[in-house]
Design an enzyme around this catalytic site. Sequence first.
Site, PDB file in Angstrom:
ATOM      1  N   HIS A 130       0.862  -1.176   0.000  1.00  0.00           N
ATOM      2  CA  HIS A 130       0.000   0.000   0.000  1.00  0.00           C
ATOM      3  C   HIS A 130       0.903   1.232   0.000  1.00  0.00           C
ATOM      4  CE1 HIS A 130      -2.843   2.968   1.681  1.00  0.00           C
ATOM      5  NE2 HIS A 130      -3.827   2.135   1.370  1.00  0.00           N
ATOM      6  N   ASP A 207       2.933  -3.967   8.078  1.00  0.00           N
ATOM      7  CA  ASP A 207       1.651  -3.296   7.894  1.00  0.00           C
ATOM      8  C   ASP A 207       0.556  -4.322   8.168  1.00  0.00           C
ATOM      9  OD1 ASP A 207      -0.703  -2.190   6.963  1.00  0.00           O
ATOM     10  OD2 ASP A 207       0.050  -1.693   4.969  1.00  0.00           O
ATOM     11  N   GLN A 210      -4.668  -4.961   7.205  1.00  0.00           N
ATOM     12  CA  GLN A 210      -5.620  -5.948   6.703  1.00  0.00           C
ATOM     13  C   GLN A 210      -5.607  -7.244   7.497  1.00  0.00           C
ATOM     14  OE1 GLN A 210      -7.780  -4.993   4.594  1.00  0.00           O
ATOM     15  NE2 GLN A 210      -6.756  -3.083   4.094  1.00  0.00           N
ATOM     16  N   LYS A 233     -10.844  -0.385  10.339  1.00  0.00           N
ATOM     17  CA  LYS A 233     -10.937  -1.603   9.549  1.00  0.00           C
ATOM     18  C   LYS A 233     -11.314  -2.811  10.394  1.00  0.00           C
ATOM     19  CE  LYS A 233      -7.489   0.014   6.185  1.00  0.00           C
ATOM     20  NZ  LYS A 233      -8.381   0.286   5.042  1.00  0.00           N
ATOM     21  N   CYS A 372      -4.824   2.419  -3.674  1.00  0.00           N
ATOM     22  CA  CYS A 372      -3.584   2.927  -3.069  1.00  0.00           C
ATOM     23  C   CYS A 372      -2.438   1.934  -3.232  1.00  0.00           C
ATOM     24  CB  CYS A 372      -3.789   3.263  -1.603  1.00  0.00           C
ATOM     25  SG  CYS A 372      -4.914   4.640  -1.320  1.00  0.00           S
TER      26      CYS A 372
END
Length: 414
Positions: A130, A207, A210, A233, A372
Amino acid sequence: MAAETYKIFDITKIRADFPILQREIRAGVKLVYLDSTATAQKPLAVIEAMDRYYRWSNANIHRGVHTLGEEATTLYEAARQRVAKFIHACKAQEIVFTRNTTEAINLVAYSWGRSQLKAGDLIILTEMEHHSNLVPWQILAAEKGLRLEFVPVTGDGYLDLEVYDRLLEQHPRLVAFTHMSNVLGTINPVREMTEKAHRAGALVMVDGAQSVPHLHVDVQALGVDFLAFSAHKMLGPTGIGVLYARETLLEQMPPFLGGGDMIKRVELRTFTPNEIPHKFEAGTPAIAEAVGLEAAIAYLESVGMEAIEAHERGLIAYALERLAEVPGLKVYGPAANHRGGVASFVMEGVHPHDVAQILDREGIAVRAGHHCAMPLHQKLGAVATTRASFYLYNTYEEVDRLIEALHKVRAIFG
């Protein structure tokens, strides 16, 4: 294959907890929300927790000695404790509240990166990142003369770990990569990659935007040095995110922002920073949002992360099988057993935005664009994709509605 083959648990009661899922986009057309990768919907428990805070305990934290101030401080720090427990951090002090995943990664780049890296140092990234895990390092590399190298994405949506092994031979200072791709759904082997990076002398920044909402994430078991994720999220509110970092790293890192609450003492020409994690939380923080995040985690834990993961595995397996029935449609990414609940696709002869607009007429919310992740789309040879993403409140019947609507798209464009 029939949807019943994949059913894991009954989610009727769960869906009743989300008011927005009762909405009709137009008369007689009920919402099918398939955009949880962008942001998740909120259960009543989160909405009510934030409402209760504003109605009964609204005050600033770490300052006032009055009842409201003490209540607000207790709620805020309880949220930190809850986050630490949720991701299995050693201490609550290893949890820094930020605005979102993007700010958390920037914090590492600007604080750790600026203080620890020098010209010529290598950072390893991947082609599936991302922009939040690309641009901060690009800015830092330009400022300090760093080198950036990238692990390629294979044709079937995995990271090329042979190239990764060769890059590690160049002795990087940092490896930064996503746990789960927001485009391909690929779940990367974090523990394996982290162990290899540590043997090469590098720190690891993951990251988790998700992964944390969908998988059981244990930072100690994974061995990562930094992990970033966002509340919105994972059923929580917008405006608050999390940086997990090992205590020893936070101790050596300089403050990210200056101002109130991140200090112990201030004189006209000098200051003494506060203890961790407070030295990274300048100014009045997102207090109500922290309360909402705590409620979101409590909700996820009540359902069970393993149950959520199993439900989504069934959904994505069924979705991939049904998507294969649509003529001229190509889905990117690995097989269902190596991905999360994300399906990005293109339909031959139809722009992804047109697909998304027609789906919206059918009440189906998906995302269209580069998500993104422009470099990844360039690698895929796609200007954009349409993305359907799933969460604990989605059903197999909603997958069927998606497929029916895609057949209508195909019919409209011939």
